[in-house]
Scaffold this active site. Structure first.
Site, PDB file in Angstrom:
ATOM      1  N   ALA A 284       0.846  -1.192   0.000  1.00 54.98           N
ATOM      2  CA  ALA A 284       0.000   0.000   0.000  1.00 54.98           C
ATOM      3  C   ALA A 284       0.879   1.238   0.000  1.00 54.98           C
ATOM      4  CB  ALA A 284      -0.910  -0.003   1.222  1.00 54.98           C
TER       5      ALA A 284
ATOM      6  N   GLY B 256      -0.193  -5.175   0.106  1.00 54.09           N
ATOM      7  CA  GLY B 256      -1.275  -5.093  -0.864  1.00 54.09           C
ATOM      8  C   GLY B 256      -0.917  -5.739  -2.191  1.00 54.09           C
TER       9      GLY B 256
ATOM     10  N   GLU C  60      -1.663  -9.284  -1.728  1.00 57.22           N
ATOM     11  CA  GLU C  60      -3.129  -9.412  -1.694  1.00 57.22           C
ATOM     12  C   GLU C  60      -3.716  -9.286  -3.100  1.00 57.22           C
ATOM     13  OE1 GLU C  60      -4.267  -7.776   2.735  1.00 57.22           O
ATOM     14  OE2 GLU C  60      -3.473  -6.326   1.297  1.00 57.22           O
TER      15      GLU C  60
ATOM     16  N   GLU D 250       2.941  -6.226   7.025  1.00 55.49           N
ATOM     17  CA  GLU D 250       2.215  -5.178   7.754  1.00 55.49           C
ATOM     18  C   GLU D 250       2.513  -5.181   9.253  1.00 55.49           C
ATOM     19  OE1 GLU D 250      -0.413  -6.144   4.143  1.00 55.49           O
ATOM     20  OE2 GLU D 250       0.884  -7.234   5.537  1.00 55.49           O
TER      21      GLU D 250
END
Length: 257
Positions: free
Chosen positions: A65, A108, A111, A131
């Protein structure tokens, strides 16, 4: 015009989407996610697009992210985060989605790769959910999809330590389907997409949906869905064409009906 994507017109039914934010290792800012969700919605509605390949660059598929953007949001900002809706739209893409992953697929980025139906990884790819190192945890499917893909022990290790795994480890664990030389990852993903694009579109769509049911429903419900979908396909012209082509020993010409 997309700002953070490069999009190629369908080639033999396969649309190639390249994440293009090289200065940030393709970090998934809100605008990039919105553009990707919009592009996949366009592909879903395009009869010429039968599969999509998504990729990044040699250094990074997507390194996570956008941390600077995330740091600006407090609890209320995260609660109202528009990215959640973009992730839902990406995950809802109904046609085959293939990820060609080189370099970092972290946070991300990992993901996003797990939203794909098939993942082709370059030998140098790295997958991880780091994270925890920021005092947070995955929030876009990283705990749920990862555990379903690789099992509890490895998912726990990856999420709780934040350590990444190699492409070969990801292959062994079931996170990716193939490992190639880095320069061949996109072309191999396109080959897989073009192969899928030669099949009956309705059968592909229902087969994908049935396979996904296996991950979020019980066996009896999944079997009922599978049989229902199998029965529906018996009424299609493509089924008749497929059987006739097999009997006549020629390639089938599917029309999507």
């Amino acid at each position: 015009m997309p700002r953070f994507l490069e999009v190629q017109a369908p080639d033999h039914g396969v649309r190639l989407i390249t994440l293009y934010r090289p200065e940030a290792l393709n970090a998934l800012c809100t605008e990039l996610l919105a553009e990707l969700a919009n592009e996949l919605s366009s592909a879903d509605n395009d009869p010429q697009t039968l599969a999509v390949v998504i990729t990044g660059n040699r250094k990074a598929f997507a390194a996570g992210a956008d941390i600077a953007e995330m740091a600006e949001r407090d609890l209320v900002g995260i609660f109202n985060d528009p990215r959640a809706a973009h992730w839902q739209r990406i995950a809802a893409f109904s046609k085959p989605l293939i990820a060609a992953v080189n370099g970092y697929a972290l946070g991300g980025g990992c993901e996003l790769a797990m939203c794909a139906d098939i993942v082709i990884a370059g030998e140098e790819a790295r997958f991880g959910q780091p994270e925890i190192n920021l005092g947070i945890m995955p929030g876009a499917g990283g705990t749920q999809r990862l555990l379903r893909a690789v099992g509890k022990p490895l998912a726990m290790q990856m999420v709780l330590t934040g350590e990444a795994i190699t492409a070969r480890h990801a292959l062994q664990a079931g996170l990716v389907s193939e490992v190639t030389q880095p320069e061949l990852a996109v072309e191999r993903a396109m080959q897989v997409g073009r192969s899928i694009a030669t099949k009956a579109p309705l059968a592909v769509r229902l087969a994908k949906e049935a396979l996904l049911k296996a991950g979020d429903t019980d066996l009896a419900s999944g079997l009922r869905f599978e049989r229902h979908a199998f029965t529906l396909l018996a009424g299609t012209a493509d089924r008749e064409e497929g059987i006739r082509a097999f009997q006549e020993k020629r390639p089938a010409q599917f029309k999507g009906c």
